[in-house]
Enzyme design. Structure first.
Site: not given
Ligand code: FAD
Length: 455
Positions: A253, A319, A337
């Site tokens: 991720e 997410n 979108w």
């Molecule tokens: P964890 O699951 O703990 O993951 C750790 C880190 O990995 C995250 O902090 C992030 O940096 C990265 N990561 C995780 N999932 C993804 C993913 N699918 N794509 C890219 N990187 C990821 N993420 C953002 O950081 N900024 C945004 O503006 C953003 N917009 C999004 C818009 C949409 C429509 C969708 C579907 C996803 C988006 N994401 C975005 C990706 C993801 O949803 C978030 O990074 C994630 O929910 C952050 O929560 P976490 O830190 O607990 O993630």
């Protein structure tokens, strides 16, 4: 890096810069608190944070002239406009005899270094991950400085209050402070708590919006309060203790974030143009009433409404639910979108110039390595699968809290007696679905088939 020389720490707010994308309102709230925390931390180390607002190059050059600094250091930025400006500034300063050094802190690998076998940019994640995995492991994080020799001459600074980043009247960000602790200490605590209690169950937990099993590091990463190097290396303990699978899933991720930057660098218009231009023929159309219902969490689909309200109340959304709400806007409501991307940009505390447009295009089907357009999430089944006991919906859509688990994701199936026992009056205190799932699905599929024929 230690040079043993006085350091002047400078933060420039560039919101007057017309080239880049202005920071969204939720992230401005975060920035306010993040800078407050950074200022306090620097003060403890014997230094001070200077705040300036305006054109970054002009401010840096004038500070150099004013202070006689002969070294300028910064961490590299990767959104194309910022990185171009940094490159211009670097070359201007160097030609005036100033030493300039930039460092990698935001990404694990320089995006320009990872190339396909043919020497082009990656457009598909799996080979990107393979190429990433074949490079040496990311470097260990640097230890923070114990003291900083301050620059003694008086240097003027704006105050955070002058910048007015945090909303006051009305204070729509009240709920943010309960959910977050911006700053380095908050980031370290979030990482620690995830390593202790989230990581081992990450594989399944990351899909369950009602449980707090993801790291919630995204706003800290977006704001540079923690580096991906710190996060990567913090997972090594779990790897050694015999949890290779969740560690790999989590690291993958983190690397999606790197992949998104790789896309942004090679496709700078990621937030405005379809990566796959076939989608230029898709019949998106404005539907203001439906758009408002989506933004306000009043679509009548509980999981969608819970997600949109979580976003509004806390500046963040899980997410899994980001995928569901984005799919709903694009496919059920057939709204462009880019409308959703802009709303997320303004309301997410983790708004990221790469991840946000890349993820929206991924859901839309127009992106690189995107989910196929015809994969249309059924919001009811998604809710029942990933929020089976309704914990998430009950939290953010409290008017449905009294419904049984079997009905909480489909209140329209409840009998009059069941609704009345739960205090739900459909159409009054909770809306009827704004669109019919099957009809919307069919309409989106027809439009998709027509687009492919037209292209
Ligand atoms: P964890 O699951 O703990 O993951 C750790 C880190 O990995 C995250 O902090 C992030 O940096 C990265 N990561 C995780 N999932 C993804 C993913 N699918 N794509 C890219 N990187 C990821 N993420 C953002 O950081 N900024 C945004 O503006 C953003 N917009 C999004 C818009 C949409 C429509 C969708 C579907 C996803 C988006 N994401 C975005 C990706 C993801 O949803 C978030 O990074 C994630 O929910 C952050 O929560 P976490 O830190 O607990 O993630």
């Amino acid at each position: 890096m230690s040079m043993g020389r006085p350091v002047l720490c400078l933060f420039i707010l560039e919101d007057e810069n017309s080239e880049g994308r202005a920071m969204g309102l939720a992230q401005r709230w975060w920035l306010h608190h993040s800078l407050k925390s950074l200022g306090a931390r620097l003060q403890k180390l014997g230094s001070r944070l200077i705040l300036r607002r305006g054109d970054d190059a002009r401010i840096v050059k004038s500070m150099v002239a004013q202070t006689g600094a002969d070294h300028v250091l910064w961490n590299r930025r990767y959104d194309p406009q910022a990185s171009e400006r940094d490159a211009r500034l670097k070359s201007d300063l160097r030609s005036s005899g100033i030493t300039v050094e930039s460092f990698a802190g935001q990404l694990l690998h320089e995006p320009s270094q990872l190339k396909t076998g043919a020497g082009g940019p990656f457009k598909v994640y799996t080979p990107f991950w393979r190429a990433f995995s074949a490079t040496p492991e990311p470097r260990p994080p640097f230890a923070p400085p114990r003291t900083i020799t301050p620059f003694s001459a008086g240097t003027e600074s704006d105050t955070l209050e002058q910048w007015g980043l945090a909303p006051v009247n009305p204070d729509w960000a009240r709920g943010f402070s309960d959910a977050w602790t911006p700053g380095e200490a908050g980031a370290a605590k979030a990482l620690d708590s995830f390593i202790q209690s989230g990581l081992q169950n990450y594989e399944t937990g990351r899909n369950m919006p009602g449980s707090a099993l993801t790291s919630r590091l995204s706003p800290h990463l977006a704001m540079g309060e923690i580096t991906p190097f710190q996060v990567w290396h913090a997972t090594r303990g779990a790897l050694a203790s015999g949890f290779p699978k969740p560690v790999e899933t989590f690291r993958k991720e983190l690397v999606w974030r790197e992949f998104a930057y790789n896309l942004l660098i090679n496709f700078p218009n990621l937030a405005t143009l379809n990566f796959n231009s076939t989608f230029d023929h898709f019949p998106w159309s404005p539907r203001p009433e439906l758009e408002r219902a989506w933004k306000e969490g009043r679509t009548g689909y509980p999981i969608v409404d819970a997600g949109m309200r979580q976003l509004w109340q806390t500046g963040w959304m899980h997410n899994r639910v980001r995928m569901i709400t984005a799919s709903f806007l694009i496919k059920h409501l057939m709204i462009d979108w880019r409308v959703g991307e802009k709303w997320f940009w303004d309301t997410l505390v983790d708004a990221c110039p790469a991840n946000n447009p890349a993820s929206w295009q991924w859901v839309a089907g127009s992106g690189a390595d995107a989910a196929p357009y015809y994969r249309i999430f059924n919001p009811t089944l998604q809710g029942e699968k990933f929020d089976a006991d309704g914990t998430y919906v009950r939290k953010y859509v409290p008017e449905l809290a009294g419904l049984a688990n079997s009905l909480i994701h489909r209140p329209w199936d409840a009998s009059t007696a069941q609704l009345s026992a739960a205090g739900v009056i459909l159409g009054k205190n909770y809306p009827h679905p704004v669109v019919d799932h099957l009809q919307s699905r069919e309409r989106a599929m027809t439009a998709y088939r027509e687009m492919r024929t037209a292209a």
